[in-house]
Scaffold this active site. Sequence first.
Site, PDB file in Angstrom:
ATOM      1  N   GLU A 185     -36.845  22.923 -44.792  1.00 43.01           N
ATOM      2  CA  GLU A 185     -37.548  23.995 -44.075  1.00 43.01           C
ATOM      3  C   GLU A 185     -38.343  24.890 -45.022  1.00 43.01           C
ATOM      4  OE1 GLU A 185     -35.338  26.677 -41.419  1.00 43.01           O
ATOM      5  OE2 GLU A 185     -35.529  25.197 -39.848  1.00 43.01           O
ATOM      6  N   HIS A 239     -21.336   1.834 -49.589  1.00 44.20           N
ATOM      7  CA  HIS A 239     -21.190   0.693 -48.683  1.00 44.20           C
ATOM      8  C   HIS A 239     -22.145   0.815 -47.508  1.00 44.20           C
ATOM      9  CE1 HIS A 239     -17.589  -0.431 -50.916  1.00 44.20           C
ATOM     10  NE2 HIS A 239     -17.465   0.868 -51.070  1.00 44.20           N
ATOM     11  N   LYS A 288     -39.894  26.002 -31.204  1.00 45.23           N
ATOM     12  CA  LYS A 288     -39.139  27.034 -30.473  1.00 45.23           C
ATOM     13  C   LYS A 288     -39.998  27.558 -29.314  1.00 45.23           C
ATOM     14  CE  LYS A 288     -36.023  29.144 -33.936  1.00 45.23           C
ATOM     15  NZ  LYS A 288     -35.585  30.377 -34.586  1.00 45.23           N
TER      16      LYS A 288
HETATM   17  O1  PA5 Z   1     -33.650  29.209 -41.845  1.00 48.14           O
HETATM   18  C1  PA5 Z   1     -34.071  29.656 -40.806  1.00 48.14           C
HETATM   19  O2  PA5 Z   1     -34.687  30.733 -40.747  1.00 48.14           O
HETATM   20  C2  PA5 Z   1     -33.833  28.922 -39.502  1.00 48.14           C
HETATM   21  O3  PA5 Z   1     -33.192  27.706 -39.724  1.00 48.14           O
HETATM   22  C3  PA5 Z   1     -32.944  29.768 -38.594  1.00 48.14           C
HETATM   23  O4  PA5 Z   1     -31.747  30.039 -39.230  1.00 48.14           O
HETATM   24  C4  PA5 Z   1     -32.683  29.064 -37.264  1.00 48.14           C
HETATM   25  O5  PA5 Z   1     -33.884  28.666 -36.673  1.00 48.14           O
HETATM   26  C5  PA5 Z   1     -31.915  29.984 -36.337  1.00 48.14           C
HETATM   27  O6  PA5 Z   1     -32.622  31.164 -36.157  1.00 48.14           O
HETATM   28  P1  PA5 Z   1     -31.919  32.480 -35.665  1.00 48.14           P
HETATM   29  O7  PA5 Z   1     -30.929  32.906 -36.672  1.00 48.14           O
HETATM   30  O8  PA5 Z   1     -33.020  33.462 -35.508  1.00 48.14           O
HETATM   31  O9  PA5 Z   1     -31.250  32.168 -34.361  1.00 48.14           O
END
Ligand code: PA5
Length: 471
Positions: free
Chosen positions: A294, A323, A437
């Site tokens: 990410e 394996h 989202k």
């Molecule tokens: O790293 C990030 O920012 C994302 O992976 C969020 O943690 C994830 O989308 C969840 O978002 P939120 O904490 O706003 O629910």
Amino acid sequence: MQSRLTFDYRNATAQAVGPENGVSKTMLDGVAGKVRAEHARLQREHAAGAQRWMDLPDNTALAGEINDFANANRGSYSDYILIGIGGSSLGAIATVMALGHPYRNLLSAEKRGGPRLFVLDNPDPEKVKATLDVVDLKNTLVNVVTKSGQTAETMANFLVARNALEAAVGEKQAAKQIVATTDPKEGLLRQMADAEGYRTFPVPPGVDGRQTVLSAVGLLPAAFCGVDIDGMLAGAAAMRARCTSDDVFENPAYLLAALAVLADQKLGKKMLVTMPYSDALYGIADWFRQLWAESLGKRLSIDGEEVFAGQTPIKALGAIDQHSQIQLYTEGPNDKLLSLIEVDRYRAEVEVTGVPANIPDLAYLEGAEMGQLIDRECSATAWALTQAKRPNFTITVPEIDAGIVGEFFYLHQLQTVMAGALYGVNPFGQPGVEAGKNATYALMGREGYEGLRKELTAKPADGGEYTLAPN
Ligand code: PA5
């Protein structure tokens, strides 16, 4: 506390696996200046109030508050449901997996030393229902974690769990069994928490979800499960102290970042496999997978040019994946850099005995200690990969404990931020995730997303039929 991780990157070098596959000293020298400059920029930004994730290891006051709350309440609950997704749950899962008993939920309350832990991340109705079937709602703490306060999966899971809780104990009592970890001021969950009087803990502003493991997001569930969260913070601080040099050859986070980015950009190693030889550390590989993907998978550079940056992170587990995956890694496309995690001393010693005297080919296992076996498998894999000219490096853990887990968290966060700098992308934010989202909100009919819904539900322009359904 001193940092205790050891790094051996010989097998990732050109000397070991050849110039087409290994990173050379010249290549590392080539990025050393950029690393120095980016280190200085990070320091400047931190001094100016940004890069707040770097401060999380110092938050011992918060850890104290969390410990007080967990100590006062741990014994009152048989079950703890953590509701959150991505950065809001992966760190806690990794921590408890690394430091808790592998079958923690099956132990007696006494041996467990805290509630059973259940995680509702995916909004998979089968899992949600199954979780609510097995917990004892009268004795369940629900910890909903969302930084934005509005993620669809999390809020749906939370509302379902809250309804079940209210049905079991009544509205007033339910509110006492809910803890919200969210932004201190903003967001829909914050509004709800304030209105309902939930106990709250903060998600630190200015820190992305995937960098919050050392905040209440990761520390609260960990403390309830009996993890030494002070030790975790101390380990993270020790790694931070070890990573103060701007020299790529001295700073392990920068070295790992440089190895990975050079392997990707100069040697075509488009994938980074993290392969711990420890079930307990598999969660850390999963947490890192999200962090690397990410943070670095970005279409635009910081200058706004299309670069489509990133290196695909893969998690594997030694020795199981010997394996399963190693055949591919050793003989398939030479497009991966592998990070092996080796453990010096496992927390259990198990000796193999009882080899039948009439089966001499198994005699080598008689008296063998399992930790020795798995450790030798790790060394053997490193050797076999190197023979096949597959670049790899090994991180050695003396023993898995809270400090080591904290070290991993800090190391990988700094490594990722430096890798972002070397790719020339912003490692913070996740515009690609936000697009999905928003599309979910639109498809679910959320107000304000009508235009996007129209776009998403429009028929293909050519009117073609592209689906196959059973007759
Ligand atoms: O790293 C990030 O920012 C994302 O992976 C969020 O943690 C994830 O989308 C969840 O978002 P939120 O904490 O706003 O629910």
